[in-house]
Design an enzyme around this catalytic site. Sequence first.
Site, PDB file in Angstrom:
ATOM      1  CE  LYS A  42      -4.386   1.043   0.014  1.00 12.63           C
ATOM      2  NZ  LYS A  42      -5.513   0.237  -0.486  1.00 12.63           N
ATOM      3  CG  PHE A  77     -20.007  11.003  -2.127  1.00  8.27           C
ATOM      4  CD1 PHE A  77     -19.525  11.278  -0.867  1.00  8.27           C
ATOM      5  CD2 PHE A  77     -19.679  11.871  -3.164  1.00  8.27           C
ATOM      6  CE1 PHE A  77     -18.711  12.402  -0.638  1.00  8.27           C
ATOM      7  CE2 PHE A  77     -18.873  12.999  -2.946  1.00  8.27           C
ATOM      8  CZ  PHE A  77     -18.393  13.259  -1.675  1.00  8.27           C
ATOM      9  N   GLY A  78     -18.018   7.560  -3.179  1.00 10.00           N
ATOM     10  CA  GLY A  78     -16.881   7.487  -4.097  1.00 10.00           C
ATOM     11  C   GLY A  78     -16.997   6.319  -5.051  1.00 10.00           C
ATOM     12  CG  ASN A  79     -14.099   3.335  -7.688  1.00 10.95           C
ATOM     13  OD1 ASN A  79     -13.719   2.265  -7.225  1.00 10.95           O
ATOM     14  ND2 ASN A  79     -14.401   3.487  -8.955  1.00 10.95           N
ATOM     15  CB  VAL A  80     -16.062   1.366  -3.080  1.00  9.45           C
ATOM     16  CG1 VAL A  80     -16.622   0.047  -2.598  1.00  9.45           C
ATOM     17  CG2 VAL A  80     -14.561   1.237  -3.336  1.00  9.45           C
ATOM     18  CB  ALA A  81     -20.335   4.597  -2.512  1.00 11.16           C
ATOM     19  CG  ASP A 106      -7.471   3.092  -1.068  1.00 12.91           C
ATOM     20  OD1 ASP A 106      -7.882   1.926  -1.030  1.00 12.91           O
ATOM     21  OD2 ASP A 106      -7.639   3.885  -0.106  1.00 12.91           O
TER      22      ASP A 106
END
Length: 444
Positions: free
Chosen positions: A124, A236-240, A164
């Site tokens: 990471k 409210f990002g990429n994953v959401a 990320d």
Amino acid sequence: MNVEKILIDLEKKHPGEVEYLQAVREVLESIEEAYNQNPQFESASIIERLVEPDRILTFKVPWADDHGKVQVNLGYRIQFNNAIGPYKGGLRFHPSVNLSILKFLGFEQIFKNALTTLPMGGAKGGSDFNPKGKSDGEVMRFCQSFMLELWRMIGPETDVPAGDIGVGGREIGYMYGMYRKLARENTGVLTGKGRGWGGSLIRPEATGFGNVYFANEMLKTKGESFAGKRVCISGFGNVAWGAALKATELGAKVVTISGPDGYVYDPDGIKGEKIDFMLELRASNNDVVRPYAEEFGVEFHAGKHPWEVACDIALPCATQNELNKEDALNLIKNGCKCVSEGANMPSTPEAIAVFHEAKILFAPGKAANAGGVATSGLEMSQNAMKLSWSTTEVDARLHQIMKDIHQQCVINGKQADGYVDYVKGANVAGFIKVANSMVDQGVI
Ligand code: NDP
Ligand code: 2IT
């Protein structure tokens, strides 16, 4: 293995690294039994070798802002373990980034990557740079300066970073451009690339899609599905975004999303153009979700988490430790039967204990959000072959990988009463694969 002693020693060596110590504790507690059944692990000091990263690079990142003033941020890359493949894991750009957070993420990544069935080690990295409110030019100059230092450490067979929090297609593009210029090669050194220059279809959607595929496998064990269910999502990002798309496609109603400013409650469901609006919000360079409520005339709850809203399924997709014991009790009280982590370590240990006590379906991030890095692995495969697969092919592979991860969790986490402890299942399956590989390869 004496978990308490190992943790006391670690805390002495790394005081104050709370997130890292939290992640290590969770893994050690759940693998203790499997570890003790394999004396070869103890004589090879597998735990002592696993909990410390192979190496940590820290560097300064100077860049000029739009007013010509020079700014300085800190950059990091933590190469944790490469027993089963090249180091692999995302880069996080967020003001909260520090060594403890990146070490927890890198440690988790070892087991997550092992679960994907693909050959990837754990790593990471990132920076305390805050992309919010920065111009494109500022983000570009920062990314270029970051890569000017990082490029010596990475390579398609050595270490393959990705996105990320705060790192999406734009940042990967600027970093890839600089790498290509310095290394004088076009290779799959980063994943999450643009479609025109080596990126894989479905990678943007993969983490959210994978999380919903995983949750669906859990629901199937109870004869249930997403159809007709109410779903609470945080972030409210990429994953959401990916999770909202897939949950809606499977017939569920997504009623919340959230940001650092609070949560939105949309009882009609966040679907269609409303999901597209999430993309606009994320690209708007602000860190607030309130404009969604203003645009669509729905409730906004300032300073609150969405876990007080009644739902059948909860998908935490924002950040670590965003769901505590009280939130978990609220979810259970309101009838939630399934929690599947899109973010890394969003539930506190106390919250997880509540879910386990109530015997609801609970999936830890290292299993449920592994679809992102798995599809990064598929991007690496396509780059290595210099081919690209269709949407249908990548999605089918992603779906199968999530089913396989679910199966590994069930095999390793099923309790005597039939309840599946997915935390234990994921940790044991990931650990055994890496530990055996380390034993096979000797002391290095
Ligand atoms: P993004 O940067 O796209 O989105 C992160 C979202 O979470 C943003 O909306 C962000 O708001 C919000 N957020 C950050 N802090 C808080 C907070 N305290 N409360 C509420 N919302 C908050 O990142 P991703 O979607 O990529 O990452 C989300 C999570 O998923 C992280 O835990 C990440 O490690 C994990 N993950 C990501 C993968 C990927 O492929 N991208 C793969 C696997 C896991 P803001 O930025 O405005 O602060
Ligand atoms: O936490 C994660 O798994 C990611 N951010 C994705 C890492 C990757 O290499 O795709």
